[in-house]
Design a protein around this motif. Structure first.
Motif, PDB file in Angstrom:
ATOM      1  N   ILE A 257       0.957  -1.515   0.122  1.00  0.00           N
ATOM      2  CA  ILE A 257      -0.175  -0.152  -0.049  1.00  0.00           C
ATOM      3  C   ILE A 257       0.919   0.923  -0.115  1.00  0.00           C
ATOM      4  N   TYR A 258       1.968   1.114   0.704  1.00  0.00           N
ATOM      5  CA  TYR A 258       2.970   2.432   0.604  1.00  0.00           C
ATOM      6  C   TYR A 258       3.461   2.921  -0.810  1.00  0.00           C
ATOM      7  N   GLU A 259       4.047   1.934  -1.444  1.00  0.00           N
ATOM      8  CA  GLU A 259       4.544   1.664  -2.254  1.00  0.00           C
ATOM      9  C   GLU A 259       3.186   1.768  -3.556  1.00  0.00           C
ATOM     10  N   ASP A 260       2.275   1.490  -3.034  1.00  0.00           N
ATOM     11  CA  ASP A 260       1.405   2.438  -4.562  1.00  0.00           C
ATOM     12  C   ASP A 260       0.889   3.524  -4.053  1.00  0.00           C
TER      13      ASP A 260
ATOM     14  N   HIS B   1      -0.392   6.726   3.056  1.00  0.00           N
ATOM     15  CA  HIS B   1       0.354   6.613   4.246  1.00  0.00           C
ATOM     16  C   HIS B   1      -0.209   5.474   4.495  1.00  0.00           C
ATOM     17  N   VAL B   2       0.442   4.971   4.999  1.00  0.00           N
ATOM     18  CA  VAL B   2      -0.092   3.462   6.333  1.00  0.00           C
ATOM     19  C   VAL B   2       0.102   3.748   7.684  1.00  0.00           C
ATOM     20  N   CYS B   3       0.377   4.408   8.552  1.00  0.00           N
ATOM     21  CA  CYS B   3       0.592   5.572   9.459  1.00  0.00           C
ATOM     22  C   CYS B   3      -0.513   5.499   9.714  1.00  0.00           C
ATOM     23  N   ASN B   4       0.228   6.149  11.391  1.00  0.00           N
ATOM     24  CA  ASN B   4      -1.512   6.383  11.890  1.00  0.00           C
ATOM     25  C   ASN B   4      -1.889   7.948  11.744  1.00  0.00           C
ATOM     26  N   GLU B   5      -1.218   8.765  11.837  1.00  0.00           N
ATOM     27  CA  GLU B   5      -2.261  10.223  11.668  1.00  0.00           C
ATOM     28  C   GLU B   5      -2.436  10.239  10.002  1.00  0.00           C
ATOM     29  N   PHE B   6      -1.415  10.091   9.328  1.00  0.00           N
ATOM     30  CA  PHE B   6      -2.455   9.928   7.901  1.00  0.00           C
ATOM     31  C   PHE B   6      -2.736   8.639   7.090  1.00  0.00           C
ATOM     32  N   TYR B   7      -2.967   7.815   6.860  1.00  0.00           N
ATOM     33  CA  TYR B   7      -3.553   6.483   7.047  1.00  0.00           C
ATOM     34  C   TYR B   7      -4.269   7.013   6.246  1.00  0.00           C
TER      35      TYR B   7
ATOM     36  N   CYS C 121       7.322   8.654   4.318  1.00  0.00           N
ATOM     37  CA  CYS C 121       7.262   9.236   5.503  1.00  0.00           C
ATOM     38  C   CYS C 121       8.263   7.962   6.142  1.00  0.00           C
ATOM     39  N   LEU C 122       8.730   8.664   7.268  1.00  0.00           N
ATOM     40  CA  LEU C 122       9.063   8.161   8.249  1.00  0.00           C
ATOM     41  C   LEU C 122       8.033   7.436   9.248  1.00  0.00           C
ATOM     42  N   LEU C 123       7.285   8.021   9.658  1.00  0.00           N
ATOM     43  CA  LEU C 123       6.177   7.545  10.418  1.00  0.00           C
ATOM     44  C   LEU C 123       5.420   5.856  10.300  1.00  0.00           C
ATOM     45  N   CYS C 124       5.264   6.818   8.289  1.00  0.00           N
ATOM     46  CA  CYS C 124       4.856   4.771   7.647  1.00  0.00           C
ATOM     47  C   CYS C 124       6.140   4.077   7.636  1.00  0.00           C
TER      48      CYS C 124
END
Length: 114
Positions: free
Chosen positions: A79-82, A85-91, A101-104
């Motif tokens: 999903i991230y490579e597509d 974002h996969v992080c909680n903040e910007f999912y 994105c360091l969070l991701c």
């Protein structure tokens, strides 16, 4: 042998030699073109081999990187490579210009302590 037949024989020999020389020159030019083309193809072949080797190394590095990931983290990585974002903040939101994105990265690649 009389002078006339000797002269005619030499003229005929000269003509044959001229034709043979012209044929030899054409063959030499063809050989030169083949040698140049062969050298060009060998250089291109070498570059392609190096490129394939680089691709194989990148593939191996990617495989090593994802080898330790669970199936769910591999899904998050996809999903991230597509571009999302996969992080909680910007999912779920789209990453601008596919910037990292360091969070991701933390979500995907952090060590599992469980």
């Amino acid at each position: 042998m009389d002078k006339r037949s000797l002269y005619d024989g030499l003229n005929e020999l000269e003509t044959e030699l001229s034709n043979s020389l012209a044929e030899l020159i054409r063959m030499k030019e063809s050989l030169l073109q083949l040698v140049e083309k062969n050298a060009t193809l060998e250089m291109e072949n070498q570059r392609l081999r190096q490129h394939l080797q680089e691709l194989d190394q990148a593939k191996e590095a990617s495989a090593k990187k994802t080898a330790g990931l669970s199936q769910s983290r591999m899904n998050l990585e996809k999903i991230y490579e597509d571009g999302f974002h996969v992080c909680n903040e910007f999912y779920g939101s789209r990453r601008e210009n596919d910037e990292p994105c360091l969070l991701c990265s933390g979500v995907i690649y952090r060590e599992s302590n469980k």
